[in-house]
Design an enzyme around this catalytic site. Structure first.
Site, PDB file in Angstrom:
ATOM      1  N   CYS A  89       0.810  -1.222   0.000  1.00  0.00           N
ATOM      2  CA  CYS A  89       0.000   0.000   0.000  1.00  0.00           C
ATOM      3  C   CYS A  89       0.846   1.276   0.000  1.00  0.00           C
ATOM      4  CB  CYS A  89      -0.951   0.014   1.191  1.00  0.00           C
ATOM      5  SG  CYS A  89      -2.201  -1.276   1.140  1.00  0.00           S
ATOM      6  N   HIS A 327      -9.320   3.069  -2.471  1.00  0.00           N
ATOM      7  CA  HIS A 327      -7.944   2.723  -2.115  1.00  0.00           C
ATOM      8  C   HIS A 327      -7.368   1.761  -3.156  1.00  0.00           C
ATOM      9  CE1 HIS A 327      -4.400   1.736   0.005  1.00  0.00           C
ATOM     10  NE2 HIS A 327      -4.878   1.042   1.012  1.00  0.00           N
TER      11      HIS A 327
END
Length: 374
Positions: A89, A327
């Site tokens: 991430c 996301h």
């Protein structure tokens, strides 16, 4: 220094960009940013230079050096190589740090860096002889804690006392900010879509009815978690030159933390960046933290002395974050930097103003970077 930054709209996986591959998404923003080389302001610093490299963060793509494939798909010349970075991430932000190091070292003059994720088209992976695909690769060696990010966010909420009410309130704020924001300067339309797919009006009563998503009786729900998403973002880094506006990369850091609480990673990473720069969090005017989960953001901001539901509402993710926008894992760190660029290079922002971007990473990592308006 960063002199241009763009992103695609963000789509929820399986919806707006369900048929767009990672290279399609990345090529869109790479081409847009590369086109900015011809603008007078950027030409003043870049001269007749061409793009030396493309550094792209990605987590779940097809492999095969996605940065190189995307650069070619964007129409860059065969001489532009490409480097793909995987810090999960934090990949998009890590890619920008790698590019910044190359420019600062004098090895390159112009680098396009960012991140991309197409969760919709990501391939399934299997081990030889396995009956089916596995969900994800391990973040730690066998025998060590390796929680998925949802249960890990729940554990963080328990450890640091982040209530369900605060989590829901933060999610409501993220969506409200995103709905009120103008992203026109940063979004490159793709497939006719010019806006992010997800932001909506949220109501406390509706969120309160949602069940726990990961742990029975827990506080982390679908409403205060970010959705799996598709999107890309890219920035252009060049050598700093007096009189050319942009964001100077002041310092960057990657730090490890307990793999059992991976959402905590931004805390040591931010602390390291601020220490290197010799500044305090109170001197930072704009903060963009990847909002994987409201619980995780609140635990981190509490530790850093920020109050995103109160006095620091307009400092932390002023246009909303991943809770509202989505996301796309490998892209989210680069999206955070793109948001900083839009916020800090507009009219009326003083030279020397500081902005901070940070992301938590599965396996117990944090990535952070500090930028300054020049």
């Amino acid at each position: 220094m960063i002199v241009a930054a763009r992103r695609t709209p963000i789509g929820t996986a399986g919806h707006a960009f369900k048929d767009r591959t990672a290279e399609d998404l990345a090529a869109t923003v790479i081409a847009a940013v590369a086109g900015d080389l011809a603008t007078p302001v950027i030409a003043a610093v870049a001269g007749d230079a061409r793009v030396d490299d493309v550094v792209l963060g990605n987590c779940m793509g097809p492999g095969g050096n996605l940065a190189r494939v995307s650069a070619l798909a964007a129409g860059l010349g065969h001489e532009v190589p490409g480097l793909t970075v995987d810090r999960q991430c934090g990949s998009g932000l890590a890619a920008i740090l790698v590019a910044g190091q190359a420019v600062a070292a004098g090895e390159m003059d112009v680098v396009i860096a960012g991140g991309v994720e197409s969760a919709s088209t990501a391939p399934l992976r299997t081990h030889p002889g396995a009956a089916g695909p596995y969900a994800r690769a391990p973040f730690t060696p066998r025998g060590r804690p390796d929680p998925d990010m949802g249960p890990a966010a729940e554990a963080l909420a328990v450890k640091y006392g982040i209530s369900r009410e605060r989590q829901d309130a933060y999610a409501i704020e993220s969506h409200a900010k995103a709905l009120a924001a103008d992203f026109g300067r940063e979004i490159v339309p793709i497939g006719g879509r010019e806006r992010d797919e997800r932001p909506r009006v949220l109501r406390a009563a509706s969120l309160a009815r949602l069940p726990a998503a990961f742990v029975p009786g827990g506080t982390v729900t679908a409403g205060n978690s970010s959705p799996i998403s598709d999107g890309a973002a890219a920035v252009m880094l060049v050598r700093e030159q007096a009189g050319v506006p942009g964001l100077r990369l002041v310092a960057g850091a990657v730090a490890g933390c307990d793999p059992e609480l991976p959402g905590w990673g931004p805390v040591p990473a931010v602390e390291r960046v601020l220490a290197r720069a010799g500044v305090g969090i109170g001197q930072v005017a704009a903060v963009e933290i990847v909002e994987a989960f409201a619980a995780q953001v609140l635990a981190v901001t509490d530790a850093l002395g920020l109050d995103p539901l109160g006095a620091d509402r307009d400092r932390v993710c002023a246009g909303g974050g991943a809770l509202a926008l989505g996301h796309p894992w490998g892209a989210s760190g680069a999206i955070a930097v793109t948001r900083l660029f839009t916020r800090l290079t507009g009219h009326g922002v003083a030279r020397g103003t500081l902005g901070l971007a940070a992301a938590a990473v599965g396996g117990g990592l944090g990535v952070a970077a500090l930028f300054e308006v020049v």
